[in-house]
Each structure stands twice: as C-alpha cells, then as structure tokens.
Design a protein around this motif. Sequence first.
Motif, PDB file in Angstrom:
ATOM      1  N   ALA A  52       0.833  -1.208   0.000  1.00 51.59           N
ATOM      2  CA  ALA A  52       0.000   0.000   0.000  1.00 51.59           C
ATOM      3  C   ALA A  52       0.865   1.255   0.000  1.00 51.59           C
ATOM      4  O   ALA A  52       0.603   2.216  -0.730  1.00 51.59           O
ATOM      5  CB  ALA A  52      -0.937  -0.003   1.205  1.00 51.59           C
ATOM      6  N   GLY A  53       1.927   1.239   0.804  1.00 53.08           N
ATOM      7  CA  GLY A  53       2.830   2.384   0.861  1.00 53.08           C
ATOM      8  C   GLY A  53       3.568   2.618  -0.450  1.00 53.08           C
ATOM      9  O   GLY A  53       3.696   3.751  -0.910  1.00 53.08           O
ATOM     10  N   MET A  54       4.037   1.537  -1.060  1.00 48.64           N
ATOM     11  CA  MET A  54       4.739   1.668  -2.347  1.00 48.64           C
ATOM     12  C   MET A  54       3.797   2.236  -3.412  1.00 48.64           C
ATOM     13  O   MET A  54       4.187   3.098  -4.197  1.00 48.64           O
ATOM     14  CB  MET A  54       5.275   0.316  -2.798  1.00 48.64           C
ATOM     15  N   MET A  55       2.582   1.754  -3.430  1.00 46.43           N
ATOM     16  CA  MET A  55       1.627   2.217  -4.441  1.00 46.43           C
ATOM     17  C   MET A  55       1.224   3.665  -4.196  1.00 46.43           C
ATOM     18  O   MET A  55       1.044   4.438  -5.134  1.00 46.43           O
ATOM     19  CB  MET A  55       0.421   1.292  -4.474  1.00 46.43           C
ATOM     20  N   ARG A  56       1.083   4.047  -2.937  1.00 46.19           N
ATOM     21  CA  ARG A  56       0.757   5.431  -2.608  1.00 46.19           C
ATOM     22  C   ARG A  56       1.876   6.354  -3.088  1.00 46.19           C
ATOM     23  O   ARG A  56       1.632   7.389  -3.697  1.00 46.19           O
ATOM     24  CB  ARG A  56       0.531   5.557  -1.100  1.00 46.19           C
ATOM     25  N   LYS A  57       3.139   5.957  -2.832  1.00 47.00           N
ATOM     26  CA  LYS A  57       4.285   6.763  -3.276  1.00 47.00           C
ATOM     27  C   LYS A  57       4.337   6.877  -4.793  1.00 47.00           C
ATOM     28  O   LYS A  57       4.835   7.860  -5.329  1.00 47.00           O
ATOM     29  CB  LYS A  57       5.590   6.162  -2.766  1.00 47.00           C
ATOM     30  N   ALA A  58       3.832   5.852  -5.496  1.00 41.02           N
ATOM     31  CA  ALA A  58       3.823   5.867  -6.964  1.00 41.02           C
ATOM     32  C   ALA A  58       2.564   6.534  -7.517  1.00 41.02           C
ATOM     33  O   ALA A  58       2.309   6.476  -8.711  1.00 41.02           O
ATOM     34  CB  ALA A  58       3.938   4.444  -7.496  1.00 41.02           C
ATOM     35  N   SER A  59       1.768   7.151  -6.650  1.00 41.06           N
ATOM     36  CA  SER A  59       0.567   7.923  -7.039  1.00 41.06           C
ATOM     37  C   SER A  59      -0.590   7.085  -7.558  1.00 41.06           C
ATOM     38  O   SER A  59      -1.427   7.583  -8.306  1.00 41.06           O
ATOM     39  CB  SER A  59       0.921   9.000  -8.062  1.00 41.06           C
ATOM     40  N   PHE A  60      -0.661   5.807  -7.188  1.00 42.45           N
ATOM     41  CA  PHE A  60      -1.836   5.013  -7.533  1.00 42.45           C
ATOM     42  C   PHE A  60      -2.985   5.430  -6.628  1.00 42.45           C
ATOM     43  O   PHE A  60      -2.782   5.757  -5.457  1.00 42.45           O
ATOM     44  CB  PHE A  60      -1.557   3.509  -7.361  1.00 42.45           C
ATOM     45  N   GLN A  61      -4.206   5.436  -7.183  1.00 42.31           N
ATOM     46  CA  GLN A  61      -5.411   5.825  -6.458  1.00 42.31           C
ATOM     47  C   GLN A  61      -6.334   4.621  -6.311  1.00 42.31           C
ATOM     48  O   GLN A  61      -6.505   3.850  -7.255  1.00 42.31           O
ATOM     49  CB  GLN A  61      -6.148   6.932  -7.222  1.00 42.31           C
ATOM     50  N   MET A  62      -6.980   4.483  -5.155  1.00 44.84           N
ATOM     51  CA  MET A  62      -7.879   3.370  -4.884  1.00 44.84           C
ATOM     52  C   MET A  62      -9.109   3.414  -5.790  1.00 44.84           C
ATOM     53  O   MET A  62      -9.706   4.467  -5.993  1.00 44.84           O
ATOM     54  CB  MET A  62      -8.333   3.419  -3.422  1.00 44.84           C
ATOM     55  N   VAL A  63      -9.440   2.247  -6.371  1.00 41.98           N
ATOM     56  CA  VAL A  63     -10.651   2.105  -7.183  1.00 41.98           C
ATOM     57  C   VAL A  63     -11.705   1.327  -6.404  1.00 41.98           C
ATOM     58  O   VAL A  63     -12.833   1.766  -6.247  1.00 41.98           O
ATOM     59  CB  VAL A  63     -10.357   1.382  -8.522  1.00 41.98           C
ATOM     60  N   ASP A  64     -11.317   0.148  -5.894  1.00 42.68           N
ATOM     61  CA  ASP A  64     -12.273  -0.702  -5.214  1.00 42.68           C
ATOM     62  C   ASP A  64     -11.542  -1.761  -4.393  1.00 42.68           C
ATOM     63  O   ASP A  64     -10.401  -2.098  -4.683  1.00 42.68           O
ATOM     64  CB  ASP A  64     -13.177  -1.389  -6.239  1.00 42.68           C
ATOM     65  N   THR A  65     -12.217  -2.276  -3.373  1.00 43.51           N
ATOM     66  CA  THR A  65     -11.758  -3.424  -2.606  1.00 43.51           C
ATOM     67  C   THR A  65     -12.887  -4.434  -2.588  1.00 43.51           C
ATOM     68  O   THR A  65     -14.040  -4.064  -2.374  1.00 43.51           O
ATOM     69  CB  THR A  65     -11.378  -3.011  -1.167  1.00 43.51           C
ATOM     70  N   PHE A  66     -12.572  -5.697  -2.856  1.00 45.78           N
ATOM     71  CA  PHE A  66     -13.619  -6.711  -2.923  1.00 45.78           C
ATOM     72  C   PHE A  66     -13.134  -8.034  -2.350  1.00 45.78           C
ATOM     73  O   PHE A  66     -11.943  -8.317  -2.310  1.00 45.78           O
ATOM     74  CB  PHE A  66     -14.099  -6.896  -4.373  1.00 45.78           C
ATOM     75  N   TYR A  67     -14.085  -8.836  -1.903  1.00 43.40           N
ATOM     76  CA  TYR A  67     -13.812 -10.157  -1.351  1.00 43.40           C
ATOM     77  C   TYR A  67     -13.327 -11.058  -2.477  1.00 43.40           C
ATOM     78  O   TYR A  67     -13.983 -11.177  -3.511  1.00 43.40           O
ATOM     79  CB  TYR A  67     -15.082 -10.713  -0.705  1.00 43.40           C
TER      80      TYR A  67
END
Length: 96
Positions: A51-66
Amino acid sequence: MAYINDVVVKMHYSGKGNWKQVTTQGQSNWLKKHNVKKVYIARHEENLVSAGMMRKASFQMVDTFYDPNKRTTGSRNTSVLVKNSFPCSRNFKANN
C-alpha cells in the motif's frame, strides 16, 4: 490500459528503490510506446508495505472486494488501484 497483477520482490532487493524505478522509468517508456492511458494494479488489502509503495507511486484506490479464490489469509480482500500513464496529474481522480 495495462494491468499489473502481482509484484514480488526478493528480500535482497527490498528497499533499494527498484519499485520506484519500475513505476517511473521502465513503465513510462513502455506505456508511451503502447499508448497506454491507465495502469491498474491489485494488492492484498492488508499488505501495508505494498500500500505504501503504491501510494508513493501515485496510484489511487478504485475498489476493494472479497476475493477468496486468490486471497487465502487475513481479510481475503483484493484492493484495485489505478494511475494515469506517466506523468501523473496531481488532480487525477480514480473515476476518470
């Protein structure tokens, strides 16, 4: 559109900036060559390092699913994130 399914880093290479290099230099050239506008990536919801690596790379959350077929531990949820092709706009919103 491009999709990165999983990223695995050997312990020896961890913390040395390899992820940043892949998400900036390497992807940028490939994305331009293939005219890709967005990159999607998936991770285990509870993987805080990822999550931290992706945040630093400017990725934005779309969805979380089971996702019980892929995730067998913890919450068993997959989080999907998106990023505009490089360079990324600071005003980018995931639903664009």
